[in-house]
Motif scaffolding. Structure first.
Motif, PDB file in Angstrom:
ATOM      1  N   LEU A  84      72.381  60.062  -8.689  1.00 19.01           N
ATOM      2  CA  LEU A  84      72.631  60.912  -7.316  1.00 19.01           C
ATOM      3  C   LEU A  84      73.924  60.169  -6.858  1.00 19.01           C
ATOM      4  CD1 LEU A  84      71.749  62.974  -5.455  1.00 19.01           C
ATOM      5  CD2 LEU A  84      70.358  61.356  -4.064  1.00 19.01           C
ATOM      6  N   LYS A  85      74.762  60.941  -6.158  1.00 19.90           N
ATOM      7  CA  LYS A  85      75.921  60.771  -5.460  1.00 19.90           C
ATOM      8  C   LYS A  85      75.766  61.405  -4.220  1.00 19.90           C
ATOM      9  CE  LYS A  85      78.438  59.752  -9.825  1.00 19.90           C
ATOM     10  NZ  LYS A  85      77.425  59.539 -10.624  1.00 19.90           N
ATOM     11  N   LEU A  86      76.073  60.704  -3.184  1.00 19.54           N
ATOM     12  CA  LEU A  86      76.296  61.360  -1.777  1.00 19.54           C
ATOM     13  C   LEU A  86      77.741  61.259  -1.365  1.00 19.54           C
ATOM     14  CD1 LEU A  86      73.133  60.015  -0.082  1.00 19.54           C
ATOM     15  CD2 LEU A  86      73.395  62.070  -1.238  1.00 19.54           C
ATOM     16  N   PHE A  87      78.563  62.491  -1.645  1.00 18.77           N
ATOM     17  CA  PHE A  87      79.822  62.625  -1.263  1.00 18.77           C
ATOM     18  C   PHE A  87      80.097  62.986  -0.094  1.00 18.77           C
ATOM     19  CE2 PHE A  87      81.087  63.546  -5.943  1.00 18.77           C
ATOM     20  CZ  PHE A  87      81.300  62.429  -6.449  1.00 18.77           C
ATOM     21  N   THR A  88      80.960  62.102   0.761  1.00 19.52           N
ATOM     22  CA  THR A  88      81.374  62.737   2.145  1.00 19.52           C
ATOM     23  C   THR A  88      82.523  63.635   1.884  1.00 19.52           C
ATOM     24  OG1 THR A  88      80.411  60.547   3.017  1.00 19.52           O
ATOM     25  CG2 THR A  88      82.077  61.787   4.449  1.00 19.52           C
ATOM     26  N   LEU A  89      82.220  64.804   2.269  1.00 25.54           N
ATOM     27  CA  LEU A  89      83.160  65.776   2.334  1.00 25.54           C
ATOM     28  C   LEU A  89      84.174  65.886   3.367  1.00 25.54           C
ATOM     29  CD1 LEU A  89      80.889  68.845   0.934  1.00 25.54           C
ATOM     30  CD2 LEU A  89      82.363  67.133  -0.318  1.00 25.54           C
ATOM     31  N   ARG A  90      83.515  65.790   4.603  1.00 27.66           N
ATOM     32  CA  ARG A  90      84.462  65.926   5.951  1.00 27.66           C
ATOM     33  C   ARG A  90      83.638  65.046   6.745  1.00 27.66           C
ATOM     34  NH1 ARG A  90      83.667  71.410   8.008  1.00 27.66           N
ATOM     35  NH2 ARG A  90      82.780  71.471   6.038  1.00 27.66           N
ATOM     36  N   VAL A  91      84.673  64.397   7.820  1.00 26.41           N
ATOM     37  CA  VAL A  91      84.136  63.243   8.834  1.00 26.41           C
ATOM     38  C   VAL A  91      84.925  63.990   9.813  1.00 26.41           C
ATOM     39  CG1 VAL A  91      85.182  61.653   8.025  1.00 26.41           C
ATOM     40  CG2 VAL A  91      83.097  61.232   9.557  1.00 26.41           C
ATOM     41  N   ASP A  92      84.495  63.748  11.419  1.00 20.75           N
ATOM     42  CA  ASP A  92      85.432  64.006  12.435  1.00 20.75           C
ATOM     43  C   ASP A  92      84.730  63.144  13.581  1.00 20.75           C
ATOM     44  OD1 ASP A  92      83.900  65.896  14.085  1.00 20.75           O
ATOM     45  OD2 ASP A  92      84.434  66.982  12.486  1.00 20.75           O
ATOM     46  N   CYS A  93      85.433  62.836  14.600  1.00 22.02           N
ATOM     47  CA  CYS A  93      85.164  62.399  15.668  1.00 22.02           C
ATOM     48  C   CYS A  93      86.041  62.712  17.065  1.00 22.02           C
ATOM     49  CB  CYS A  93      84.989  60.906  15.677  1.00 22.02           C
ATOM     50  SG  CYS A  93      83.894  60.011  16.930  1.00 22.02           S
ATOM     51  N   GLN A  94      85.377  63.326  17.977  1.00 23.69           N
ATOM     52  CA  GLN A  94      86.117  63.416  19.392  1.00 23.69           C
ATOM     53  C   GLN A  94      85.616  62.040  20.329  1.00 23.69           C
ATOM     54  OE1 GLN A  94      84.066  67.143  19.985  1.00 23.69           O
ATOM     55  NE2 GLN A  94      86.247  67.761  20.526  1.00 23.69           N
ATOM     56  N   TYR A  95      86.726  61.622  20.978  1.00 22.46           N
ATOM     57  CA  TYR A  95      86.463  60.536  21.871  1.00 22.46           C
ATOM     58  C   TYR A  95      86.950  61.161  23.278  1.00 22.46           C
ATOM     59  CZ  TYR A  95      87.553  58.622  17.456  1.00 22.46           C
ATOM     60  OH  TYR A  95      87.795  58.265  16.060  1.00 22.46           O
ATOM     61  N   PHE A  96      85.612  60.758  24.250  1.00 23.95           N
ATOM     62  CA  PHE A  96      85.501  61.176  25.553  1.00 23.95           C
ATOM     63  C   PHE A  96      85.970  59.848  26.511  1.00 23.95           C
ATOM     64  CE2 PHE A  96      82.344  63.931  23.551  1.00 23.95           C
ATOM     65  CZ  PHE A  96      83.261  64.845  23.323  1.00 23.95           C
ATOM     66  N   ALA A  97      85.788  58.739  25.902  1.00 27.11           N
ATOM     67  CA  ALA A  97      85.852  57.624  27.020  1.00 27.11           C
ATOM     68  C   ALA A  97      86.026  56.284  25.986  1.00 27.11           C
ATOM     69  CB  ALA A  97      84.689  57.397  27.991  1.00 27.11           C
ATOM     70  N   GLU A  98      86.832  55.434  26.525  1.00 24.74           N
ATOM     71  CA  GLU A  98      86.968  54.171  25.793  1.00 24.74           C
ATOM     72  C   GLU A  98      85.858  53.158  26.008  1.00 24.74           C
ATOM     73  OE1 GLU A  98      90.800  52.323  26.870  1.00 24.74           O
ATOM     74  OE2 GLU A  98      91.824  53.896  25.817  1.00 24.74           O
ATOM     75  N   ILE A  99      85.782  52.674  25.100  1.00 23.11           N
ATOM     76  CA  ILE A  99      84.552  51.279  25.104  1.00 23.11           C
ATOM     77  C   ILE A  99      85.359  50.069  24.622  1.00 23.11           C
ATOM     78  CG2 ILE A  99      82.550  52.869  24.864  1.00 23.11           C
ATOM     79  CD1 ILE A  99      82.490  52.360  21.776  1.00 23.11           C
ATOM     80  N   THR A 100      84.581  48.812  24.769  1.00 20.11           N
ATOM     81  CA  THR A 100      85.241  47.486  24.587  1.00 20.11           C
ATOM     82  C   THR A 100      84.272  46.609  24.064  1.00 20.11           C
ATOM     83  OG1 THR A 100      84.782  46.912  26.765  1.00 20.11           O
ATOM     84  CG2 THR A 100      86.989  47.984  26.496  1.00 20.11           C
ATOM     85  N   ALA A 101      84.792  45.431  23.674  1.00 18.22           N
ATOM     86  CA  ALA A 101      83.710  44.503  23.083  1.00 18.22           C
ATOM     87  C   ALA A 101      82.412  44.170  24.171  1.00 18.22           C
ATOM     88  CB  ALA A 101      84.382  43.027  23.023  1.00 18.22           C
ATOM     89  N   ALA A 115      81.598  59.526  22.703  1.00 16.92           N
ATOM     90  CA  ALA A 115      81.834  60.332  21.799  1.00 16.92           C
ATOM     91  C   ALA A 115      81.113  61.141  20.933  1.00 16.92           C
ATOM     92  CB  ALA A 115      82.783  59.204  20.491  1.00 16.92           C
ATOM     93  N   ARG A 116      81.643  62.034  20.301  1.00 21.48           N
ATOM     94  CA  ARG A 116      80.874  63.114  19.345  1.00 21.48           C
ATOM     95  C   ARG A 116      81.505  63.134  17.890  1.00 21.48           C
ATOM     96  NH1 ARG A 116      79.048  67.519  22.913  1.00 21.48           N
ATOM     97  NH2 ARG A 116      77.163  66.069  23.030  1.00 21.48           N
ATOM     98  N   GLY A 117      80.731  63.129  16.935  1.00 24.94           N
ATOM     99  CA  GLY A 117      81.327  63.253  15.674  1.00 24.94           C
ATOM    100  C   GLY A 117      80.378  64.317  14.802  1.00 24.94           C
ATOM    101  N   ARG A 118      80.868  64.494  13.584  1.00 25.98           N
ATOM    102  CA  ARG A 118      80.167  65.089  12.621  1.00 25.98           C
ATOM    103  C   ARG A 118      80.468  64.661  11.054  1.00 25.98           C
ATOM    104  NH1 ARG A 118      81.474  69.863  15.700  1.00 25.98           N
ATOM    105  NH2 ARG A 118      79.401  70.778  16.214  1.00 25.98           N
TER     106      ARG A 118
END
Length: 151
Positions: A54-71, A107-110
């Protein structure tokens, strides 16, 4: 039980850039980590199947950034099922900064994956394993539930 699968993460220095904020590629790595931990905890048979053909191929990935984060920021990465077809799965990821005052969406991604089988030169689509379908059922979004994404 919540309607999302959650992984907690503390940001490290190695995940930041010279300016001190988190380098964007780490958000995508955290999506993968969240997905992997979900499989480990809720669909271990699928992980065993991945060791087979079985292979799980990632077809698409995205992310929207709303605020910065730090260490040393504390994050909650929350995964939900957005869509489930015969051979593909689409997840959503919400990234929350956890602070004493509460939590805030940073942030929010897919991510969309396809299930495939066969040798590398002859892979073909295959049905999403039943164990994974069942494990994902409690984590579907309202939109997925309205479409009947999980049977």
């Amino acid at each position: 039980m919540s309607d999302y699968y959650e992984v907690r993460h503390t940001v490290g220095f190695e995940e930041t850039n010279l300016v001190g904020n988190v380098y964007y590629v780490n958000y995508l790595r955290w999506q993968g980590r969240c997905r992997e931990m979900f499989l480990k905890e809720h669909a271990p048979g699928v992980l065993a199947d991945v060791r087979g053909d079985l292979k799980l191929f990632t077809l698409r990935v995205d992310c929207q950034y709303f605020a910065e984060i730090t260490a040393f920021d504390e994050l909650s990465i929350r995964m939900r099922l957005e869509e489930l077809t015969q051979t593909q799965v689409q997840f959503t990821f919400d990234y929350f900064l956890m602070e004493e005052e509460g939590e805030s969406l940073v942030a929010r991604g897919r991510q969309r994956i396809a299930c495939m089988r066969g040798p590398n030169t002859e892979t073909v689509p295959t049905r999403v394993p039943e164990e994974l379908r069942e494990a994902l059922a409690p984590y579907r979004t309202e939109a997925a539930a309205a479409r009947g994404a999980v049977g």
